[in-house]
Each structure stands twice: as C-alpha cells, then as structure tokens.
Scaffold this motif. Structure first.
Motif, PDB file in Angstrom:
ATOM      1  N   THR A  95       0.834  -1.195   0.000  1.00  0.00           N
ATOM      2  CA  THR A  95       0.000   0.000   0.000  1.00  0.00           C
ATOM      3  C   THR A  95       0.871   1.248   0.000  1.00  0.00           C
ATOM      4  N   ALA A  96       0.243   2.396  -0.216  1.00  0.00           N
ATOM      5  CA  ALA A  96       0.964   3.667  -0.139  1.00  0.00           C
ATOM      6  C   ALA A  96       1.616   3.820   1.228  1.00  0.00           C
ATOM      7  N   LYS A  97       0.902   3.460   2.279  1.00  0.00           N
ATOM      8  CA  LYS A  97       1.439   3.582   3.633  1.00  0.00           C
ATOM      9  C   LYS A  97       2.709   2.749   3.787  1.00  0.00           C
ATOM     10  N   ARG A  98       2.676   1.530   3.275  1.00  0.00           N
ATOM     11  CA  ARG A  98       3.848   0.661   3.413  1.00  0.00           C
ATOM     12  C   ARG A  98       5.017   1.175   2.574  1.00  0.00           C
ATOM     13  N   TYR A 100       5.640   4.320   1.879  1.00  0.00           N
ATOM     14  CA  TYR A 100       6.204   5.451   2.629  1.00  0.00           C
ATOM     15  C   TYR A 100       7.030   4.969   3.821  1.00  0.00           C
ATOM     16  N   ASP A 162      -0.429  11.142   1.357  1.00  0.00           N
ATOM     17  CA  ASP A 162      -1.689  10.420   1.549  1.00  0.00           C
ATOM     18  C   ASP A 162      -1.376   8.939   1.764  1.00  0.00           C
ATOM     19  N   LEU A 163      -1.465   8.512   2.989  1.00  0.00           N
ATOM     20  CA  LEU A 163      -1.133   7.132   3.322  1.00  0.00           C
ATOM     21  C   LEU A 163      -2.144   6.130   2.771  1.00  0.00           C
ATOM     22  N   GLU A 164      -3.297   6.623   2.354  1.00  0.00           N
ATOM     23  CA  GLU A 164      -4.330   5.756   1.788  1.00  0.00           C
ATOM     24  C   GLU A 164      -4.439   5.916   0.284  1.00  0.00           C
ATOM     25  N   GLY A 165      -3.541   6.670  -0.330  1.00  0.00           N
ATOM     26  CA  GLY A 165      -3.638   6.991  -1.746  1.00  0.00           C
ATOM     27  C   GLY A 165      -2.933   6.001  -2.654  1.00  0.00           C
ATOM     28  N   SER A 166      -2.464   6.510  -3.787  1.00  0.00           N
ATOM     29  CA  SER A 166      -1.817   5.689  -4.803  1.00  0.00           C
ATOM     30  C   SER A 166      -0.427   5.256  -4.357  1.00  0.00           C
ATOM     31  N   SER A 167      -0.153   3.966  -4.453  1.00  0.00           N
ATOM     32  CA  SER A 167       1.185   3.480  -4.103  1.00  0.00           C
ATOM     33  C   SER A 167       2.215   3.937  -5.130  1.00  0.00           C
TER      34      SER A 167
END
Length: 278
Positions: A95-98, A100, A162-167
């Motif tokens: 995910t984007a969060k991962r 980052y 955006d941690l929930e956005g586009s990876s």
C-alpha cells in the motif's frame, strides 16, 4: 564477536544488495541485513560460497529501534567504513502507507541510526530511483522541504502525503524524499566526516522489475527502456559500480548528491519527442 579491520553494512539482500556486497565485500566483514529470513539466508549463502565473511541480521527499516539494533551490532563487527541501504519495495508490493514506511521513513531511520557511529571519512549510500526525478511528480516546495528536514517521527505527517492513496505516487514522492534527505544527511555528517549520497537507478533487470513488467505499468516501464539513450535495462552490477565509486577515496569531494544511473532514461522521457521532431 571480535572486532575486525573494517566492516561493510548492506541493508537489503535482493539483487542490488547482493551485487554491492560482492563488489565491496573483499577484505571486510559483511553485515548483511534484510526483512526476509529466506532472502537473507540465500544471499548470505551465496556470499559465503564466494569466500566472503558474512554476518546476517534481520532488520525492519521502518522501525528505528530495529535499525539502531543493527547499527549496534555492526559497530561491534568492526570499523564502519561503508553503509549501503538498498531496502525498498516497489508500488505493486504494498500500500501507499507501506511504501512510505519502507522507502521514505526507512531511509531516514538508516541515516539517523548510522551517521553518528561511522568512521571519519566513511560513506553512507542509499538507493533512490529514477522515479524521484520523473517529470510530472507531484512535488511542491513545501513538501520537498518537509521531506528533507522533518524529524523522522513527523516525516509521514504532511497534507500531501496520503497514506491511503496511490502506491505509485507514494513511490515517486518517497524516492524524491531520499534524494533530498541525503542532502540534509550530508550536513549532519559534517561533524564527524561522514559523506552521505544516493544513487538513483533507472530500470534495472532485477526480480522486482521482472514482476513489475507483468503489471498494468509494464507498458510504461518498457517505454522508458525503449526511449532511453541506452535502450536496455541496467544490471545490478551497473549500480554496484557506482556505489563502489562513491564508497572510494576517488569520491572524497562528493557529498549530499544523487547520481542518476538510468542509461539516459530521464533524458528520453523529457526530450525524446522534441528531438525526434527536430
């Protein structure tokens, strides 16, 4: 563990990390670290088969505590002359969060944990990416300043992250963050003579890239290769060659910079259409 003459730390046991360890490892104790025990075991066995002395360690670069434990272990292995951080995931791997957490925060954690324990005249190198240079990357001056200077515990707290956005967008921002983070890292390293730089590979023929070519971004990746001045994928050894240079005395006046190793991929993306028309 008895102290050794010198120690090399390579974080990330994938294709690039293994090539770098092979290139820089002779005459040094190699501290090889990775998140995956399976990848670590395979890479360590390969290095030992080639005569290297290897100390494998598990690490999670997204955790500062884990990275500081690695730094403590490495300083016991010998004088730290070179630390190379190749750890990272591509956009399709999380995910984007991962992305980052590993690709951006992980770099900040490595710089902060190692810079004060490395020997004077040593070199810390992190692997960024062509993606951090690509045209159209959503990067405001405020975001870039944040990426360069924010304390690591605040690094992922910005309106444009955006941690929930586009990876895929996260990957580009994270890699741009690597490029500017080494600039402030170089300033921090000034007090004890540690040089901090990054290398930005283009499309490199690793297992990760081969997987990416099978995703919906495969056509875009092939287009980067085809439009490049040198229209081929790079090899892990191409990157290891540049890392070896940055780690050597020949690079003693190179600090706080990024070296793009992309076969002219960025040039092709920016100007190929204009050149073809002229």
């Amino acid at each position: 563990m008895a102290a050794y003459r010198s120690a090399l730390v390579v974080i990330g046991a994938g294709g690039m990390g293994l090539a770098i360890a092979r290139r820089l490892g002779p005459g040094q104790r190699v501290v090889l670290a990775d998140y995956s025990q399976k990848a670590l075991d395979a890479a360590a066995a390969s290095l030992r088969d080639h005569g290297h002395e290897v100390e494998p360690r598990l690490v999670d670069v997204s955790s500062y505590e884990s990275v500081t434990e690695l730094a403590k272990f490495a300083t016991a292995a010998g004088q730290l002359n070179t630390v190379v951080n190749t750890a990272g995931i591509s956009p399709h791997m999380g995910t984007a969060k991962r992305v980052y957490e590993i690709d951006l925060l992980g770099t900040a954690n490595v710089i902060d944990a190692f810079i004060d324990v490395m020997a004077p005249g040593s070199s810390l190198i992190t692997i960024s990416s062509l993606a951090g240079h690509m045209p159209g990357l959503a990067m405001t001056p405020d975001l870039e300043l944040h990426l360069a200077t924010a304390p690591r515990d605040k690094l992922l707290s910005h309106p444009d992250i955006d941690l929930e956005g586009s990876s895929w967008l996260a990957y580009g921002i994270a890699k741009r963050g690597n490029i500017v983070r080494v600039q402030t890292g170089a300033l921090a390293g000034k007090k004890n003579g540690v040089r901090v730089n990054s290398v930005s590979p283009g499309v490199i023929a690793t297992a990760m890239t081969r997987h990416e070519l099978q995703t919906d971004k495969g056509a875009e990746i092939r287009a980067i290769i085809e439009s490049a001045a040198i229209p081929r994928a790079g090899t892990a050894d191409d990157i290891a060659n540049v890392v070896a240079f940055l780690a050597s005395p020949d690079a003693c006046f190179i600090d706080g910079t990024d070296i793009l190793v992309d076969g002219g991929g960025l040039a092709g993306q920016r100007f190929n259409a204009a050149v073809e028309k002229s």
